[in-house]
Motif scaffolding. Structure first.
Motif, PDB file in Angstrom:
ATOM      1  N   LEU A   1      21.624  41.468  -8.605  1.00  0.00           N
ATOM      2  CA  LEU A   1      20.962  41.414  -7.301  1.00  0.00           C
ATOM      3  C   LEU A   1      19.452  41.248  -7.408  1.00  0.00           C
ATOM      4  CD1 LEU A   1      22.986  44.212  -5.475  1.00  0.00           C
ATOM      5  CD2 LEU A   1      23.352  41.733  -5.408  1.00  0.00           C
ATOM      6  N   ARG A   2      18.948  41.204  -8.623  1.00  0.00           N
ATOM      7  CA  ARG A   2      17.531  40.909  -8.840  1.00  0.00           C
ATOM      8  C   ARG A   2      17.405  40.217 -10.181  1.00  0.00           C
ATOM      9  NH1 ARG A   2      14.954  43.827 -12.659  1.00  0.00           N
ATOM     10  NH2 ARG A   2      15.839  45.808 -13.343  1.00  0.00           N
TER      11      ARG A   2
ATOM     12  N   ARG B   1      23.200  39.091  -2.425  1.00  0.00           N
ATOM     13  CA  ARG B   1      23.679  40.312  -1.766  1.00  0.00           C
ATOM     14  C   ARG B   1      24.907  40.030  -0.919  1.00  0.00           C
ATOM     15  NH1 ARG B   1      18.087  41.383  -0.928  1.00  0.00           N
ATOM     16  NH2 ARG B   1      18.258  40.564   1.189  1.00  0.00           N
TER      17      ARG B   1
ATOM     18  N   ARG C   1      18.076  36.100  -3.210  1.00  0.00           N
ATOM     19  CA  ARG C   1      18.437  37.515  -3.111  1.00  0.00           C
ATOM     20  C   ARG C   1      19.397  37.750  -1.948  1.00  0.00           C
ATOM     21  NH1 ARG C   1      12.260  39.637  -3.945  1.00  0.00           N
ATOM     22  NH2 ARG C   1      12.276  39.782  -6.232  1.00  0.00           N
TER      23      ARG C   1
ATOM     24  N   ASP D   1      23.593  48.975  -6.571  1.00  0.00           N
ATOM     25  CA  ASP D   1      22.262  49.551  -6.552  1.00  0.00           C
ATOM     26  C   ASP D   1      21.267  48.398  -6.534  1.00  0.00           C
ATOM     27  OD1 ASP D   1      22.172  48.612  -9.198  1.00  0.00           O
ATOM     28  OD2 ASP D   1      22.548  50.593 -10.059  1.00  0.00           O
ATOM     29  N   ALA D   2      20.015  48.672  -6.814  1.00  0.00           N
ATOM     30  CA  ALA D   2      19.003  47.620  -6.747  1.00  0.00           C
ATOM     31  C   ALA D   2      19.229  46.524  -7.776  1.00  0.00           C
ATOM     32  CB  ALA D   2      17.612  48.224  -6.921  1.00  0.00           C
ATOM     33  N   ASP D   3      19.887  46.864  -8.889  1.00  0.00           N
ATOM     34  CA  ASP D   3      20.091  45.897  -9.968  1.00  0.00           C
ATOM     35  C   ASP D   3      21.277  44.980  -9.740  1.00  0.00           C
ATOM     36  OD1 ASP D   3      17.927  46.843 -11.364  1.00  0.00           O
ATOM     37  OD2 ASP D   3      19.098  48.077 -12.741  1.00  0.00           O
TER      38      ASP D   3
ATOM     39  N   TRP E   1      25.719  44.706  -8.176  1.00  0.00           N
ATOM     40  CA  TRP E   1      27.011  45.220  -7.722  1.00  0.00           C
ATOM     41  C   TRP E   1      27.947  45.121  -8.918  1.00  0.00           C
ATOM     42  CZ3 TRP E   1      31.638  42.651  -8.072  1.00  0.00           C
ATOM     43  CH2 TRP E   1      32.741  43.310  -7.526  1.00  0.00           C
TER      44      TRP E   1
END
Length: 220
Positions: A50-51, A10, A6, A30-32, A34
């Motif tokens: 990103l996840r 990022r 992670r 966002d959390a999911d 870029w």
């Protein structure tokens, strides 16, 4: 290991955003993931997950999915084959903790637009690397020269710790040398990045370890 992936994802997404920004392209994260809504510069993805477990349809809705679209699947858990994509390459995220500096000489920063042009030509990216990068405090473009002042290699460090290593190149016979020089440049900070399998051995020899797979998808 998952946290290391992670962190590396990022950092890599931030670097992609910086490069796109230098070309006038605004990305969002966002959390999911870029992503950037218009085609990214050559060799750069239009999205970076990103996840794990990101919804493929929602991700692709964020980008231009026409020919040339690419997605960095940071956890190698997407299947985009049903959307017209094929696997461009597989790779491994890598990590190196802070360590005693190796004996190699540190790399030197590139500080002028003229020197950046020389560096970019040697690296192979050419006009991809724009002078705006030199003004960004999150970016260090680094070079190595021989005793005659000839450029023999280089890399980019991005982020504010851990630092992401990217765009590494060398004209020497042993790529491990440039990896060691990168490590000597910031010995007190952790480093992250990724390498394809054919180029992985040099990074491992310099003290990096693998932390997980990634995959890059391309739409023809």
């Amino acid at each position: 290991m998952l946290n290391d992936v992670r962190t590396a994802a990022r950092d890599n997404a931030e670097w992609c955003d910086i490069v796109c920004g230098s070309h006038g392209l605004a990305g969002r994260a966002d959390a999911d993931a870029w992503s950037v809504p218009h085609r990214s510069p050559p060799w750069y993805p239009d999205a970076v997950t990103l996840r794990s477990g990101v919804d493929a349809c929602a991700l692709l809705a964020r980008i231009d999915v026409g020919p040339g679209a690419s997605v960095k699947d940071s956890f190698a858990d997407l299947d985009l084959s049903g959307y017209g994509f094929r696997v461009l390459f597989d790779a491994q995220w890598i990590h190196r903790p802070p360590a005693a500096p190796p004996a190699d000489e540190p790399l030197t920063p590139v500080t002028s637009a003229d020197d950046l042009a020389v560096w970019a030509a040697a690296q192979g990216g050419g006009e991809l690397f724009r002078p705006a990068l030199l003004a960004d405090p999150r970016v260090r473009v680094l070079a190595r020269h021989d005793d005659q002042g000839v450029l023999t290699g280089g890399a980019v460090l991005s982020g504010d710790g851990p630092y992401g290593v990217s765009n590494l190149f060398t004209r020497t016979d042993n790529p491990r040398d440039i990896w060691q020089a990168v490590c000597a440049t910031v010995p007190d900070a952790p480093l992250v990045g990724y390498e394809t399998i054919p180029d992985l051995a040099a990074a491992l020899a310099a003290g990096f370890t693998t932390t997980g797979p990634l995959r890059v998808w391309l739409r023809a």
